[in-house]
Design an enzyme around this catalytic site. Structure first.
Site, PDB file in Angstrom:
ATOM      1  N   GLY A  28       0.826  -1.209   0.000  1.00 38.07           N
ATOM      2  CA  GLY A  28       0.000   0.000   0.000  1.00 38.07           C
ATOM      3  C   GLY A  28       0.856   1.253   0.000  1.00 38.07           C
ATOM      4  O   GLY A  28       2.091   1.188   0.089  1.00 38.07           O
ATOM      5  N   ASP A  82       3.033  -2.775   8.132  1.00 36.62           N
ATOM      6  CA  ASP A  82       1.991  -2.759   7.101  1.00 36.62           C
ATOM      7  C   ASP A  82       1.060  -1.573   7.336  1.00 36.62           C
ATOM      8  O   ASP A  82       1.140  -0.898   8.371  1.00 36.62           O
ATOM      9  CB  ASP A  82       1.214  -4.100   7.159  1.00 36.62           C
ATOM     10  CG  ASP A  82       0.548  -4.439   5.847  1.00 36.62           C
ATOM     11  OD1 ASP A  82       0.399  -3.552   4.974  1.00 36.62           O
ATOM     12  OD2 ASP A  82       0.155  -5.619   5.669  1.00 36.62           O
ATOM     13  N   GLY A  83       0.182  -1.338   6.401  1.00 33.57           N
ATOM     14  CA  GLY A  83      -0.810  -0.275   6.525  1.00 33.57           C
ATOM     15  C   GLY A  83      -2.163  -0.868   6.885  1.00 33.57           C
ATOM     16  O   GLY A  83      -2.285  -2.064   7.163  1.00 33.57           O
ATOM     17  N   ALA A  84      -3.200  -0.032   6.882  1.00 36.29           N
ATOM     18  CA  ALA A  84      -4.566  -0.519   7.157  1.00 36.29           C
ATOM     19  C   ALA A  84      -5.553   0.421   6.486  1.00 36.29           C
ATOM     20  O   ALA A  84      -5.246   1.587   6.223  1.00 36.29           O
ATOM     21  CB  ALA A  84      -4.825  -0.562   8.661  1.00 36.29           C
ATOM     22  N   ASP A  85      -6.731  -0.102   6.221  1.00 36.11           N
ATOM     23  CA  ASP A  85      -7.793   0.728   5.647  1.00 36.11           C
ATOM     24  C   ASP A  85      -8.641   1.365   6.742  1.00 36.11           C
ATOM     25  O   ASP A  85      -9.227   2.419   6.536  1.00 36.11           O
ATOM     26  CB  ASP A  85      -8.660  -0.111   4.709  1.00 36.11           C
ATOM     27  CG  ASP A  85      -7.830  -0.637   3.559  1.00 36.11           C
ATOM     28  OD1 ASP A  85      -7.283   0.195   2.817  1.00 36.11           O
ATOM     29  OD2 ASP A  85      -7.675  -1.861   3.432  1.00 36.11           O
ATOM     30  N   LYS A  95      -8.370  -4.611   6.381  1.00 35.39           N
ATOM     31  CA  LYS A  95      -7.298  -4.534   5.406  1.00 35.39           C
ATOM     32  C   LYS A  95      -7.745  -5.190   4.097  1.00 35.39           C
ATOM     33  O   LYS A  95      -8.717  -5.929   4.072  1.00 35.39           O
ATOM     34  CB  LYS A  95      -6.035  -5.243   5.918  1.00 35.39           C
ATOM     35  CG  LYS A  95      -5.342  -4.450   7.002  1.00 35.39           C
ATOM     36  CD  LYS A  95      -4.027  -5.055   7.450  1.00 35.39           C
ATOM     37  CE  LYS A  95      -3.049  -5.386   6.371  1.00 35.39           C
ATOM     38  NZ  LYS A  95      -2.708  -4.270   5.480  1.00 35.39           N
ATOM     39  N   GLY A  98      -5.809  -2.848  -0.973  1.00 36.71           N
ATOM     40  CA  GLY A  98      -4.887  -3.055  -2.093  1.00 36.71           C
ATOM     41  C   GLY A  98      -4.967  -4.475  -2.635  1.00 36.71           C
ATOM     42  O   GLY A  98      -4.200  -4.860  -3.519  1.00 36.71           O
ATOM     43  N   GLU A 104      -0.951 -10.677   3.402  1.00 34.10           N
ATOM     44  CA  GLU A 104      -0.732  -9.787   4.555  1.00 34.10           C
ATOM     45  C   GLU A 104      -1.095 -10.500   5.859  1.00 34.10           C
ATOM     46  O   GLU A 104      -0.387 -10.375   6.860  1.00 34.10           O
ATOM     47  CB  GLU A 104      -1.577  -8.521   4.408  1.00 34.10           C
ATOM     48  CG  GLU A 104      -1.056  -7.594   3.322  1.00 34.10           C
ATOM     49  CD  GLU A 104      -1.935  -6.404   3.057  1.00 34.10           C
ATOM     50  OE1 GLU A 104      -1.402  -5.374   2.615  1.00 34.10           O
ATOM     51  OE2 GLU A 104      -3.161  -6.477   3.265  1.00 34.10           O
ATOM     52  N   LYS A 122      -8.008   6.985   9.247  1.00 34.39           N
ATOM     53  CA  LYS A 122      -8.348   5.554   9.220  1.00 34.39           C
ATOM     54  C   LYS A 122      -8.980   5.087  10.538  1.00 34.39           C
ATOM     55  O   LYS A 122      -9.426   3.956  10.646  1.00 34.39           O
ATOM     56  CB  LYS A 122      -7.080   4.720   8.957  1.00 34.39           C
ATOM     57  CG  LYS A 122      -6.292   5.121   7.707  1.00 34.39           C
ATOM     58  CD  LYS A 122      -6.846   4.488   6.484  1.00 34.39           C
ATOM     59  CE  LYS A 122      -6.097   4.800   5.211  1.00 34.39           C
ATOM     60  NZ  LYS A 122      -4.862   4.114   5.035  1.00 34.39           N
TER      61      LYS A 122
HETATM   62  C1  5RP Z   1      -3.476  -3.684   1.064  1.00 37.95           C
HETATM   63  C2  5RP Z   1      -3.778  -3.116   2.389  1.00 37.95           C
HETATM   64  C3  5RP Z   1      -3.193  -1.783   2.697  1.00 37.95           C
HETATM   65  O1  5RP Z   1      -2.378  -1.891   3.810  1.00 37.95           O
HETATM   66  C4  5RP Z   1      -4.299  -0.822   2.947  1.00 37.95           C
HETATM   67  O2  5RP Z   1      -5.131  -0.798   1.790  1.00 37.95           O
HETATM   68  C5  5RP Z   1      -3.804   0.593   3.251  1.00 37.95           C
HETATM   69  O3  5RP Z   1      -3.276   1.163   2.107  1.00 37.95           O
HETATM   70  P1  5RP Z   1      -2.765   2.658   2.053  1.00 37.95           P
HETATM   71  O4  5RP Z   1      -1.572   2.740   2.928  1.00 37.95           O
HETATM   72  O5  5RP Z   1      -2.459   2.869   0.595  1.00 37.95           O
HETATM   73  O6  5RP Z   1      -3.894   3.555   2.516  1.00 37.95           O
HETATM   74  O7  5RP Z   1      -4.447  -3.684   3.215  1.00 37.95           O
HETATM   75  O8  5RP Z   1      -4.144  -4.903   0.858  1.00 37.95           O
END
Ligand code: 5RP
Length: 222
Positions: A28, A82-85, A95, A98, A104, A122
């Site tokens: 992400g 990692d990131g998160a939605d 999540k 992406g 993940e 978020k």
């Molecule tokens: C990908 C994910 C990402 O971590 C999530 O979409 C966050 O993305 P971004 O940092 O672009 O906001 O779960 O599968």
């Protein structure tokens, strides 16, 4: 959007990396800031002997472009970044925005610690704003979709089925009024479901980016 906050959260998380570590590398735009920062440290020799376990093909390509060693071996991952939605106050996550939720979750589950980097938008008291991503097999997929909808959501194929995950599967974006974490088990019981984008009891820290810095939320393991 919120690019400064994403960058600030990634830069704060990067402070926990030192030489000779094995890391999970998420997917992400926020994780990209992290990998770019890590890559510069590796390229300049300030940090050495880093091994990354990537959660997507694009993350693997990005890490390798900086000379970061990549391995598909889950043993001994110290921290997964990692990131998160979306995240709530208990560290539960949604999540899969992406489309990388399967890899993940595998990498996060097998890491000693999981550090999540995100901009402040978020956060939600209760997970509800981001449609829940669910990866399903491309076999009788319309039946799987109907069975998921029976749990009380509207589901749509991402990009009208044009989107396929790195695993060759479809992603359904499922709109529930409220994404209770117990839905994870209920959805996983449905044949054809590969993985659900609810990450429950997996996070250790959340780095919440602000305009001029970053707050850290430590998640209590219960
Ligand atoms: C990908 C994910 C990402 O971590 C999530 O979409 C966050 O993305 P971004 O940092 O672009 O906001 O779960 O599968």
């Amino acid at each position: 959007m919120y690019e400064d906050e994403k960058r600030n959260s990634a830069m704060e998380a990067l402070k926990y990396v030192h030489s000779n570590m094995k890391l999970g590398l998420g997917t992400g735009s926020t994780t990209k800031y992290f990998i770019d920062g890590l890559g510069e440290l590796v390229k300049s020799g300030k940090i050495t002997n880093i091994t990354g376990v990537p959660t997507s093909l694009r993350t693997a390509d990005l890490a390798q472009s900086y000379g970061i060693k990549i391995e598909n071996n889950l043993e001994g991952i110290e921290i997964d970044f990692d990131g998160a939605d979306e995240f709530d106050g208990n560290g539960n996550l949604i999540k899969g925005g992406g489309g990388a939720l399967v890899r993940e979750k595998i990498v996060a589950y097998n890491s000693r610690d999981v550090y999540i980097m995100a901009d402040h938008s978020k956060f939600s008291e209760r997970l509800h704003s981001f449609p829940l991503p669910v990866e399903i097999l491309p076999f009788m997929e319309n039946v799987t979709k109907k069975n998921i909808e029976k749990l009380g959501c509207d589901a749509t194929f991402r990009d009208g089925k044009k989107f396929k995950s790195d695993n060759g599967n479809y992603i359904l974006d499922c709109r529930f009024n409220f994404t209770d974490v117990t839905l994870e088990d209920k959805i996983k019981m449905i044949p054809g479901v590969v993985e659900v984008g609810i990450f429950h009891k997996i996070t250790t820290k959340i780095f919440i980016g602000e305009n001029n810095g970053c707050k850290i939320m430590n998640v209590k393991k219960s």
